[in-house]
Write a protein that holds these residues in place. Structure first.
Motif, PDB file in Angstrom:
ATOM      1  N   MET A  56      -9.960   7.430   0.594  1.00 33.04           N
ATOM      2  CA  MET A  56     -10.583   6.596  -0.434  1.00 33.04           C
ATOM      3  C   MET A  56     -12.033   7.000  -0.691  1.00 33.04           C
ATOM      4  O   MET A  56     -12.461   7.130  -1.849  1.00 33.04           O
ATOM      5  CB  MET A  56     -10.509   5.128  -0.002  1.00 33.04           C
ATOM      6  CG  MET A  56     -11.002   4.126  -1.025  1.00 33.04           C
ATOM      7  SD  MET A  56     -10.613   2.439  -0.470  1.00 33.04           S
ATOM      8  CE  MET A  56     -11.447   1.457  -1.723  1.00 33.04           C
ATOM      9  N   PRO A  89       0.834  -1.202   0.000  1.00 32.00           N
ATOM     10  CA  PRO A  89       0.000   0.000   0.000  1.00 32.00           C
ATOM     11  C   PRO A  89       0.869   1.253   0.000  1.00 32.00           C
ATOM     12  O   PRO A  89       2.006   1.235   0.483  1.00 32.00           O
ATOM     13  CB  PRO A  89      -0.803  -0.119   1.297  1.00 32.00           C
ATOM     14  CG  PRO A  89       0.010  -1.025   2.180  1.00 32.00           C
ATOM     15  CD  PRO A  89       0.725  -1.963   1.258  1.00 32.00           C
ATOM     16  N   GLU A 143      -5.537   1.214   2.535  1.00 33.10           N
ATOM     17  CA  GLU A 143      -5.599   2.264   1.521  1.00 33.10           C
ATOM     18  C   GLU A 143      -5.932   3.622   2.137  1.00 33.10           C
ATOM     19  O   GLU A 143      -5.585   4.662   1.576  1.00 33.10           O
ATOM     20  CB  GLU A 143      -6.637   1.913   0.451  1.00 33.10           C
ATOM     21  CG  GLU A 143      -6.244   0.752  -0.446  1.00 33.10           C
ATOM     22  CD  GLU A 143      -5.093   1.102  -1.366  1.00 33.10           C
ATOM     23  OE1 GLU A 143      -4.999   2.251  -1.807  1.00 33.10           O
ATOM     24  OE2 GLU A 143      -4.263   0.204  -1.633  1.00 33.10           O
ATOM     25  N   SER A 148      -6.945   3.443  -5.293  1.00 32.40           N
ATOM     26  CA  SER A 148      -7.453   2.579  -4.227  1.00 32.40           C
ATOM     27  C   SER A 148      -8.517   1.620  -4.739  1.00 32.40           C
ATOM     28  O   SER A 148      -8.624   0.481  -4.262  1.00 32.40           O
ATOM     29  CB  SER A 148      -8.003   3.423  -3.074  1.00 32.40           C
ATOM     30  OG  SER A 148      -9.057   4.257  -3.520  1.00 32.40           O
ATOM     31  N   LYS A 165      -6.181   8.898  -4.982  1.00 28.29           N
ATOM     32  CA  LYS A 165      -6.773   7.799  -4.233  1.00 28.29           C
ATOM     33  C   LYS A 165      -7.992   7.146  -4.869  1.00 28.29           C
ATOM     34  O   LYS A 165      -8.080   5.914  -4.907  1.00 28.29           O
ATOM     35  CB  LYS A 165      -7.116   8.266  -2.806  1.00 28.29           C
ATOM     36  CG  LYS A 165      -5.998   8.101  -1.807  1.00 28.29           C
ATOM     37  CD  LYS A 165      -5.638   6.631  -1.625  1.00 28.29           C
ATOM     38  CE  LYS A 165      -4.461   6.452  -0.689  1.00 28.29           C
ATOM     39  NZ  LYS A 165      -4.123   5.041  -0.494  1.00 28.29           N
ATOM     40  N   ASN A 200      -6.501  -1.094  -6.578  1.00 28.76           N
ATOM     41  CA  ASN A 200      -5.735  -1.866  -5.598  1.00 28.76           C
ATOM     42  C   ASN A 200      -6.631  -2.794  -4.786  1.00 28.76           C
ATOM     43  O   ASN A 200      -6.315  -3.980  -4.574  1.00 28.76           O
ATOM     44  CB  ASN A 200      -5.002  -0.921  -4.642  1.00 28.76           C
ATOM     45  CG  ASN A 200      -3.920  -0.107  -5.321  1.00 28.76           C
ATOM     46  OD1 ASN A 200      -3.504  -0.416  -6.431  1.00 28.76           O
ATOM     47  ND2 ASN A 200      -3.470   0.945  -4.661  1.00 28.76           N
ATOM     48  N   THR A 201      -7.748  -2.256  -4.311  1.00 26.50           N
ATOM     49  CA  THR A 201      -8.655  -3.043  -3.469  1.00 26.50           C
ATOM     50  C   THR A 201      -9.283  -4.178  -4.261  1.00 26.50           C
ATOM     51  O   THR A 201      -9.390  -5.314  -3.778  1.00 26.50           O
ATOM     52  CB  THR A 201      -9.752  -2.135  -2.880  1.00 26.50           C
ATOM     53  OG1 THR A 201      -9.147  -1.055  -2.162  1.00 26.50           O
ATOM     54  CG2 THR A 201     -10.654  -2.918  -1.943  1.00 26.50           C
TER      55      THR A 201
END
Length: 523
Positions: free
Chosen positions: A507, A331, A502, A400, A396, A403-404
């Motif tokens: 986010m 992260p 994150e 994010s 973000k 990524n998530t």
């Protein structure tokens, strides 16, 4: 007499005008830019661009690394008039087994940066979606591209070819100095980064000074510890092969097989080659040297591969060109430092299952470019650092979400002996197979076309609720109710830790972060 003088004057004026026009427009040769690494490690280019030419004394930005992020960033900043010095450890064409799939959202960012021609002339293949396989069933998931230009789609290619095209594009600008060398340390003065120390191709110790240093030296960065708090995890490894003389069941689509113990990926990287990536959980893979890897691929993996690809897969195993690499996640956890920034995999990594890394990097470059555009002078390190804190918030929503999704999907797609996790996996496949918003919503998130964190959470828990509903219908039992409860808890246990890492506020509520409203400093 007067008429004759007038005619003579017109003739002379016409001749002089023609001569002037000829030498003005045809007297200078215009060569297409080309990249050549000289013996001392510099890149020699020819170009007819009108940007201010680079000189060593007036560098605005030093960029460490010329991978996807570094090369794209160098071109972008140079196009805005910055004088850029790029230092790359090895300017030869890279040979990697990841970074080969650019999602449509990433291609849109590539267009925004003026780099879309970098996917030309490298035999890149258009990608229009995914095919998902589980237990002998399959479903096709198409990208929602109806509202975009016909050229907008995913792209898959040899990573090295793409990077070389980006390097050539950057090196074609006269205010970019692309040099082969190894950066050994950052130069710090009173808490402010003033540049880098590096060894050039000949091994000579040199320094490069600039008011802004951007570190893009990849997943194995040796400089990131100075600029962030790295928390690197290695959930799995990829084993890569290239399949030849075969066609994918769904042309121009990535193929994901929900295998045991973890997913298998197939996608085209040229008109004649298909990349196969076998995910192996953990940090170690069977040995290639003693034949354990070949045996693993033949006995464990091969029975799970679609029949259309099986013979080509076994031929690739027999050929023996088997590569592996660790899959790293990290992260973003920056330590704002005057005079320096982190970008690309040096800054933030996610599981490569969803192919979102380049999309995040290119999106970050667009954000940074827009922040730097109003600034003429970068020399006030403290003010610049304070202003660029907004970068970490503005990036973000896109970063994010991707990524998530990558982290959550990987955990859902892996096999598990837990009945609740098994049901979550089945529910995910069947939910995506429903079509409509149940497929276009998640695939829009994965493709980077709709990177909205709230939409991600809603779809993720919709999958969980769908799974619970199937358990309870038509007749619930205590066992099924218990599995349903554990399914919901398991879903929360997958996604909430990723969201926490994150940053919940950045986010979902970025406008509540003070840095979101930072105005450009008056420099």
């Amino acid at each position: 007499m007067v008429f004759d003088q007038y005619v003579l004057g017109v003739i002379l004026a016409t001749v002089f005008s023609f001569v002037f026009f000829f030498f003005t427009f045809f007297g200078k040769k215009t060569n297409r830019a080309s990249m050549e690494v000289t013996s001392n490690g510099f890149v020699k280019v020819s170009s007819n661009n009108l940007c201010e030419e680079y000189t060593e004394e007036n560098t605005d930005v030093v960029i460490v690394g010329a991978g996807v992020a570094g090369a794209a960033l160098a071109y972008t900043l140079a196009k805005d008039g910055r004088r850029v010095h790029v230092i790359e450890r090895d300017l030869n064409e890279p040979d990697r087994i990841v970074g080969e799939l650019l999602q449509p959202g990433g291609y849109l960012k590539l267009m925004e940066l003026g780099l879309e021609d970098c996917v030309d002339k490298i035999d890149a293949q258009k990608v229009f979606g995914y095919a998902l396989y589980k237990d002998g069933k399959n479903t096709k998931l198409s990208y929602p591209l109806e509202k975009f230009h016909s050229d907008v789609a995913g792209r898959s290619f040899h990573n090295g070819r793409f990077i070389q095209r980006m390097r050539e594009k950057a090196a074609s600008l006269p205010n970019v100095r692309l040099e082969q060398g190894t950066v050994t340390s950052l130069l710090e003065e009173n808490g402010t980064i003033k540049g880098v120390q590096y060894k050039n191709k000949a091994g000579k110790e040199l320094t490069s000074n600039a008011p802004l240093t951007i570190v893009c030296d990849g997943c194995f960065s040796n400089l990131r510890r100075n600029l962030c708090n790295p928390q690197v995890d290695v959930p799995s490894c990829f084993v890569g092969l290239i399949l030849e003389n075969c066609n994918l069941p769904y042309a121009n689509h990535g193929h994901v097989i929900l295998g045991d113990p973890s997913p298998l990926l197939f996608y085209p990287i040229s008109s004649t080659e298909i990349r196969c990536l076998v995910d192996v959980p953990g940090q170690k893979v069977p040995s290639v040297a003693n034949g354990e890897m070949a045996n693993y691929l033949k006995t464990v993996v091969a029975p799970q591969i679609p029949p259309e690809l099986l013979s080509a897969f076994l031929a690739a195993v027999e050929k023996g060109n088997i590569r592996s690499m660790t899959n790293r996640t990290m992260p973003a956890s920056p330590q704002p430092t005057p005079g320096a920034l982190l970008m690309g995999d040096a800054f933030n990594m996610r599981h490569p299952l969803t192919g979102g890394g380049m999309t995040v990097a290119l999106s970050d470059i667009v954000v940074l470019r827009d922040l730097l555009r109003p600034l003429r002078d970068l020399n006030d390190g403290e003010s610049l650092c304070n202003y660029l804190e907004s970068f970490y918030t503005l990036r973000k929503p896109v970063a994010s979400t991707i990524n998530t999704l990558a982290g959550a999907l990987y955990k859902v797609f892996c096999a598990s002996p837990d009945p609740a996790r098994q049901e979550m996996r089945r529910a995910c496949f069947d939910y995506l197979s429903l079509g409509g918003i149940c497929s276009t919503g998640p695939i829009a998130l994965l493709s980077g076309l709709n990177p909205r964190p709230l939409s991600l959470v809603l779809h993720f828990f919709a999958v969980a609720i769908y799974g619970v509903g199937r358990l309870l219908l038509p007749f619930p039992s205590l066992k099924r109710i218990w599995i349903g409860i554990r399914l919901i808890l398991g879903a929360a246990g997958i996604i909430f830790p990723i969201i926490k890492s994150e940053g919940v506020r950045q986010m979902f509520f970025p406008i509540t972060v003070p840095a979101y409203y930072r105005a450009p400093p008056v420099l």
